[in-house]
Design an enzyme around this catalytic site. Structure first.
Site, PDB file in Angstrom:
ATOM      1  N   HIS A  94      17.426  -1.836   6.672  1.00 26.80           N
ATOM      2  CA  HIS A  94      17.085  -1.757   5.255  1.00 26.80           C
ATOM      3  C   HIS A  94      18.133  -0.953   4.476  1.00 26.80           C
ATOM      4  CE1 HIS A  94      13.421  -3.510   6.776  1.00 26.80           C
ATOM      5  NE2 HIS A  94      13.277  -2.461   7.573  1.00 26.80           N
ATOM      6  N   GLU A 131      11.764   4.565   5.609  1.00 25.90           N
ATOM      7  CA  GLU A 131      12.389   4.051   6.829  1.00 25.90           C
ATOM      8  C   GLU A 131      13.906   4.001   6.676  1.00 25.90           C
ATOM      9  OE1 GLU A 131      12.450   0.020   9.666  1.00 25.90           O
ATOM     10  OE2 GLU A 131      11.202   0.078   7.851  1.00 25.90           O
ATOM     11  N   HIS A 187      15.445   0.792  13.483  1.00 26.78           N
ATOM     12  CA  HIS A 187      14.277   0.622  12.632  1.00 26.78           C
ATOM     13  C   HIS A 187      13.190   1.616  13.037  1.00 26.78           C
ATOM     14  CE1 HIS A 187      15.293  -3.197  10.514  1.00 26.78           C
ATOM     15  NE2 HIS A 187      16.090  -3.354  11.571  1.00 26.78           N
ATOM     16  N   GLU A 269      12.589  -0.273  17.384  1.00 26.86           N
ATOM     17  CA  GLU A 269      11.593   0.336  16.509  1.00 26.86           C
ATOM     18  C   GLU A 269      11.287   1.696  17.128  1.00 26.86           C
ATOM     19  OE1 GLU A 269      10.545  -0.830  13.716  1.00 26.86           O
ATOM     20  OE2 GLU A 269      10.804  -3.013  13.757  1.00 26.86           O
TER      21      GLU A 269
END
Length: 305
Positions: A94, A131, A187, A269
């Protein structure tokens, strides 16, 4: 041994006087002991051709062959740059400014299996820690660790240029164009509270449209297993309790960053931002350093084979 000279009668002795020894007798008396000594030395040393070495020769040979006198391969200094010549691409998930560019990030791109949004804003903790902040921080820490190992490291973006994105297809292309030996996308998840732990996402075998992962499935799986085991050891964070059946590994074919990659690549993650216990870890700088260390060690182990 000192020489004492010819023997003389004592003036008090009544024995008849013995004749004096001649020069030849004296010479022989001196030579015989010397010959005997030489013979004993010869026997102790051994003849030149009998295959037995002298004690002195043996000692000299042992000294010459001793570890302190010879160099050993074990004495070679460790390689200070084990990843020299290796290229690693880190993809910070992101972008902190994506929320300002909704039209751009909502544009659809071809990921091979289907069309998907260019990017998303990502998730955040309940307290508002984004995040994108987390992924950029861990990515910078990871970059430093890998560079210390001699690797050439590239980020897909660094929070400033572009001011949004890049799109998932561009993120894959950056790794491909760099001919990366390994690529990883960082992430953190946004699952329900109570869902805890980390998982590593591996590319499925995809051959559709612009996607063809068949050549990278096996090496990506090896990279993923290495990252999973080292991350677990370094952080103490357990494999996800809500996905992956406790293995910490998940295979997916709906992620453009994996589908379009032509180099070994995985996603991680790192934890669930929506769970308070995981969030306490993710917002700790000391713990993020452990996360970067675990990921780094996984990549190093993979690249060194």
């Amino acid at each position: 041994m000192s020489y004492v000279g010819p023997e003389f009668d004592s003036p008090l002795s009544s024995r008849p006087r013995r004749p004096r020894r001649g020069p030849l007798t004296v010479a022989l008396a001196a030579l015989v002991p010397g010959a005997l000594i030489g013979w004993f030395v010869y026997e102790a040393v051994g003849s030149p051709g009998d295959g037995s070495g002298s004690a002195a020769a043996g000692a000299s040979s042992s000294a010459a062959m001793s570890p302190s006198a010879t160099a050993s391969n074990d004495d070679k200094p460790p390689n200070p740059s084990p990843l020299k010549g290796k290229v690693v691409v880190i993809d910070p998930g992101h972008n902190i400014t994506n929320f300002r560019h909704t039209a751009e990030i909502n544009r659809k791109v071809d990921i091979g299996t289907n069309w998907k949004e260019c990017d998303t804003t990502g998730t955040s903790t309940n307290a508002g820690y984004a995040e994108a902040q987390f992924t950029m921080d861990v990515s910078h820490r990871l970059k430093t660790l890998l560079q210390q190992q001699g690797a050439t490291v590239k980020l897909t973006h660094d929070g400033d240029s572009p001011s949004w994105g890049p799109c998932v297809d561009q993120r894959a292309k950056i790794g491909n164009d760099a001919h990366a030996d390994a690529a990883i996308s960082i992430h953190a998840d946004g699952a329900a509270a109570g869902d805890r732990g980390f998982h590593v996402i591996l590319p499925a075998s995809v051959h559709a449209g612009a996607a063809d992962t068949r050549a990278i499935v096996a090496p990506s799986a090896a990279l993923g297993r290495s990252v999973e085991s080292n991350y677990l050891r370094a952080t103490g964070e357990q494999p996800s309790n809500y996905i992956g059946d406790g293995t910490g590994l998940v295979t997916r074919k709906d992620l453009g960053g994996l589908n379009l990659s032509t180099v070994p690549k995985v996603f991680i993650e790192c934890g669930n931002m929506r769970d308070s216990k995981d969030a306490a870890l993710l917002t700790s700088g000391a713990w993020r350093q452990k996360a970067a260390q675990g990921i780094s060690e996984g990549i190093v182990s993979f690249l060194r084979g």
